[in-house]
Design an enzyme around this catalytic site. Sequence first.
Site, PDB file in Angstrom:
ATOM      1  N   GLY A  10       0.821  -1.216   0.000  1.00  0.00           N
ATOM      2  CA  GLY A  10       0.000   0.000   0.000  1.00  0.00           C
ATOM      3  C   GLY A  10       0.848   1.256   0.000  1.00  0.00           C
ATOM      4  O   GLY A  10       2.073   1.205  -0.120  1.00  0.00           O
ATOM      5  N   ASN A  60      -5.524 -12.289  14.227  1.00  0.00           N
ATOM      6  CA  ASN A  60      -4.620 -13.266  13.612  1.00  0.00           C
ATOM      7  C   ASN A  60      -3.164 -12.832  13.726  1.00  0.00           C
ATOM      8  O   ASN A  60      -2.282 -13.650  14.013  1.00  0.00           O
ATOM      9  CB  ASN A  60      -4.990 -13.493  12.140  1.00  0.00           C
ATOM     10  CG  ASN A  60      -6.216 -14.372  11.985  1.00  0.00           C
ATOM     11  OD1 ASN A  60      -6.558 -15.146  12.880  1.00  0.00           O
ATOM     12  ND2 ASN A  60      -6.894 -14.250  10.863  1.00  0.00           N
ATOM     13  N   TYR A  84     -14.427   1.747  10.416  1.00  0.00           N
ATOM     14  CA  TYR A  84     -12.980   1.995  10.500  1.00  0.00           C
ATOM     15  C   TYR A  84     -12.598   2.472  11.911  1.00  0.00           C
ATOM     16  O   TYR A  84     -11.713   1.902  12.547  1.00  0.00           O
ATOM     17  CB  TYR A  84     -12.593   3.043   9.459  1.00  0.00           C
ATOM     18  CG  TYR A  84     -11.106   3.300   9.359  1.00  0.00           C
ATOM     19  CD1 TYR A  84     -10.237   2.312   8.907  1.00  0.00           C
ATOM     20  CD2 TYR A  84     -10.582   4.547   9.699  1.00  0.00           C
ATOM     21  CE1 TYR A  84      -8.878   2.563   8.795  1.00  0.00           C
ATOM     22  CE2 TYR A  84      -9.220   4.800   9.581  1.00  0.00           C
ATOM     23  CZ  TYR A  84      -8.379   3.805   9.126  1.00  0.00           C
ATOM     24  OH  TYR A  84      -7.033   4.044   9.021  1.00  0.00           O
ATOM     25  N   HIS A 100      -3.076   6.438  -3.667  1.00  0.00           N
ATOM     26  CA  HIS A 100      -4.051   6.178  -4.720  1.00  0.00           C
ATOM     27  C   HIS A 100      -4.629   7.489  -5.219  1.00  0.00           C
ATOM     28  O   HIS A 100      -5.017   8.329  -4.417  1.00  0.00           O
ATOM     29  CB  HIS A 100      -5.210   5.375  -4.125  1.00  0.00           C
ATOM     30  CG  HIS A 100      -5.291   4.010  -4.705  1.00  0.00           C
ATOM     31  ND1 HIS A 100      -5.791   3.819  -5.961  1.00  0.00           N
ATOM     32  CD2 HIS A 100      -4.946   2.808  -4.217  1.00  0.00           C
ATOM     33  CE1 HIS A 100      -5.758   2.515  -6.207  1.00  0.00           C
ATOM     34  NE2 HIS A 100      -5.229   1.884  -5.169  1.00  0.00           N
ATOM     35  N   ARG A 111      -9.276  11.238  -0.147  1.00  0.00           N
ATOM     36  CA  ARG A 111      -9.023  12.200   0.917  1.00  0.00           C
ATOM     37  C   ARG A 111      -8.666  13.544   0.313  1.00  0.00           C
ATOM     38  O   ARG A 111      -8.342  13.656  -0.860  1.00  0.00           O
ATOM     39  CB  ARG A 111      -7.924  11.705   1.849  1.00  0.00           C
ATOM     40  CG  ARG A 111      -8.503  10.843   2.952  1.00  0.00           C
ATOM     41  CD  ARG A 111      -7.447  10.211   3.790  1.00  0.00           C
ATOM     42  NE  ARG A 111      -6.766   9.165   3.072  1.00  0.00           N
ATOM     43  CZ  ARG A 111      -5.938   8.302   3.653  1.00  0.00           C
ATOM     44  NH1 ARG A 111      -5.725   8.372   4.935  1.00  0.00           N
ATOM     45  NH2 ARG A 111      -5.348   7.372   2.944  1.00  0.00           N
TER      46      ARG A 111
HETATM   47  O1  LIG Z   1     -10.699 -18.410  22.783  1.00  0.00           O
HETATM   48  C1  LIG Z   1      -9.952 -18.615  23.746  1.00  0.00           C
HETATM   49  O2  LIG Z   1     -10.373 -19.071  24.798  1.00  0.00           O
HETATM   50  C2  LIG Z   1      -8.463 -18.320  23.594  1.00  0.00           C
HETATM   51  O3  LIG Z   1      -8.240 -17.459  22.468  1.00  0.00           O
HETATM   52  C3  LIG Z   1      -6.897 -17.160  22.214  1.00  0.00           C
HETATM   53  O4  LIG Z   1      -6.161 -18.354  21.949  1.00  0.00           O
HETATM   54  P1  LIG Z   1      -6.220 -19.078  20.524  1.00  0.00           P
HETATM   55  O5  LIG Z   1      -7.623 -19.170  20.037  1.00  0.00           O
HETATM   56  O6  LIG Z   1      -5.444 -20.338  20.710  1.00  0.00           O
HETATM   57  O7  LIG Z   1      -5.556 -18.104  19.542  1.00  0.00           O
HETATM   58  P2  LIG Z   1      -4.201 -17.269  19.566  1.00  0.00           P
HETATM   59  O8  LIG Z   1      -3.014 -18.161  19.734  1.00  0.00           O
HETATM   60  O9  LIG Z   1      -4.304 -16.109  20.482  1.00  0.00           O
HETATM   61  O10 LIG Z   1      -4.233 -16.743  18.068  1.00  0.00           O
HETATM   62  C4  LIG Z   1      -5.316 -15.985  17.558  1.00  0.00           C
HETATM   63  C5  LIG Z   1      -5.524 -16.338  16.130  1.00  0.00           C
HETATM   64  O11 LIG Z   1      -4.336 -16.041  15.426  1.00  0.00           O
HETATM   65  C6  LIG Z   1      -4.213 -16.924  14.342  1.00  0.00           C
HETATM   66  N1  LIG Z   1      -2.791 -17.315  14.231  1.00  0.00           N
HETATM   67  C7  LIG Z   1      -2.145 -17.876  15.278  1.00  0.00           C
HETATM   68  C8  LIG Z   1      -0.826 -18.212  15.169  1.00  0.00           C
HETATM   69  C9  LIG Z   1      -0.136 -17.974  13.972  1.00  0.00           C
HETATM   70  O12 LIG Z   1       1.053 -18.249  13.787  1.00  0.00           O
HETATM   71  N2  LIG Z   1      -0.811 -17.402  12.960  1.00  0.00           N
HETATM   72  C10 LIG Z   1      -2.134 -17.064  13.063  1.00  0.00           C
HETATM   73  O13 LIG Z   1      -2.707 -16.547  12.099  1.00  0.00           O
HETATM   74  C11 LIG Z   1      -5.090 -18.086  14.556  1.00  0.00           C
HETATM   75  O14 LIG Z   1      -6.045 -18.123  13.513  1.00  0.00           O
HETATM   76  C12 LIG Z   1      -5.777 -17.804  15.867  1.00  0.00           C
HETATM   77  O15 LIG Z   1      -7.153 -18.032  15.747  1.00  0.00           O
HETATM   78  C13 LIG Z   1      -6.244 -16.526  23.443  1.00  0.00           C
HETATM   79  O16 LIG Z   1      -4.841 -16.296  23.175  1.00  0.00           O
HETATM   80  C14 LIG Z   1      -6.448 -17.382  24.644  1.00  0.00           C
HETATM   81  O17 LIG Z   1      -5.908 -16.720  25.782  1.00  0.00           O
HETATM   82  C15 LIG Z   1      -7.936 -17.650  24.828  1.00  0.00           C
HETATM   83  O18 LIG Z   1      -8.137 -18.444  25.948  1.00  0.00           O
END
Ligand SMILES: O=C(O)[C@H]1O[C@H](OP(=O)(O)OP(=O)(O)OC[C@H]2O[C@@H](n3ccc(=O)[nH]c3=O)[C@H](O)[C@@H]2O)[C@H](O)[C@@H](O)[C@@H]1O
EC number: 4.1.1.35
Length: 363
Positions: A50, A137, A183, A219, A224
């Site tokens: 971007g 994510n 936003y 862009h 804006r």
């Molecule tokens: O729902 C819950 O109870 C939990 O949600 C999250 O844990 P988790 O779902 O394991 O997800 P995270 O590790 O925090 O990651 C969030 C999102 O990032 C994404 N992700 C994770 C890791 C990675 O390398 N890349 C990536 O895109 C995954 O899609 C994931 O859904 C919280 O970190 C926990 O503390 C919570 O208890």
Amino acid sequence: MKVEQRIDEAVAPLREKIRELELSFTQKYPPVKFLSEKDRKRILITGGAGFVGSHLTDKLMMDGHEVTVVDNFFTGRKRNVEHWIGHENFELINHDVVEPLYIEVDQIYHLASPASPPNYMYNPIKTLKTNTIGTLNMLGLAKRVGARLLLASTSEVYGDPEVHPQNEEYWGHVNPIGPRACYDEGKRVAETMCYAYMKQEGVEVRVARIFNTFGSRMHMNDGRVVSNFILQALQGEPLVVSFSPSDLVNGLVSLMNSNISSPVNLGNPEEHTILEFAQLIKSLVGNRSHIQFLPEAQDDPQRRRPDIRKAKMLLGWEPVVPLEEGLNKTIQYFSRELEHQANNQYIPKPKAARMKKGRPRHN
Ligand SMILES: O=C(O)[C@H]1O[C@H](OP(=O)(O)OP(=O)(O)OC[C@H]2O[C@@H](n3ccc(=O)[nH]c3=O)[C@H](O)[C@@H]2O)[C@H](O)[C@@H](O)[C@@H]1O
């Protein structure tokens, strides 16, 4: 004429063609510093194709880091980073941050999101998903690999502010169901998520609240005020009635490498009315476009100016590119783009920037 001479004449253009082809195969990249293994970081830039992301890509590449750009090309363009394609330190991934991403990095600059009102209002649900699920994510990724994440937040978190100028302590004044809410509220939730991941999971976060920025690679139909005025002036249309990306990029990199985890305003405290902007751009472009007044858009902030004392004191940062220089660079870029587009028979229609007569707004 001798036979040899005639052959030479016939072959000469072919020789020239071969030389041109050979030159086009030898890729030339902008100069890149060499960094030792210990200083070289693996850096992810979401939205790296971007307007702001591509300038940040240039800086980090030239500083010698390994840069991975992730973009879904909704508002980003391959053209903005094509000069790095093929470089051993560079990778471009066509990916939408709303989907999880599993890679190994040390730092994440999370810039992915449409940022101009016409773009983010075009598909408000997608804007919300990008800023909420997309940020979740990227925080999940930061947590998994132990990376530091910098969120490109916005002055829009202050909404239509009741205090002026706005410092980082101000909580904002946002209409949660207005046309800009997707936003504004999306970025507010994104900030909330950063601090939840910091407190609960120990993720290192940095939050930059970015004020209006303009410059090359913006862009043309961004919508804006600065891009609208320049485009209208260049096309001889009425002018229907900020700071440089290089200043911003330096601010983002200093913030990422600082130890300040609380939000920091990055913007130009120089304040102008929209009318002043229109008049300045009109004189820089040097044409006879007249200025026309329309009723203002709903929830359009009346006035905005960053209080940048925190950035100055803790990062030693302040914008250095003078307004006219920034505007001139943007005008030059837009002129080249218009020429390019004229050759492709496509001229974008700028969206009307609405203004209140003589009222100051954000820079
Ligand atoms: O729902 C819950 O109870 C939990 O949600 C999250 O844990 P988790 O779902 O394991 O997800 P995270 O590790 O925090 O990651 C969030 C999102 O990032 C994404 N992700 C994770 C890791 C990675 O390398 N890349 C990536 O895109 C995954 O899609 C994931 O859904 C919280 O970190 C926990 O503390 C919570 O208890």
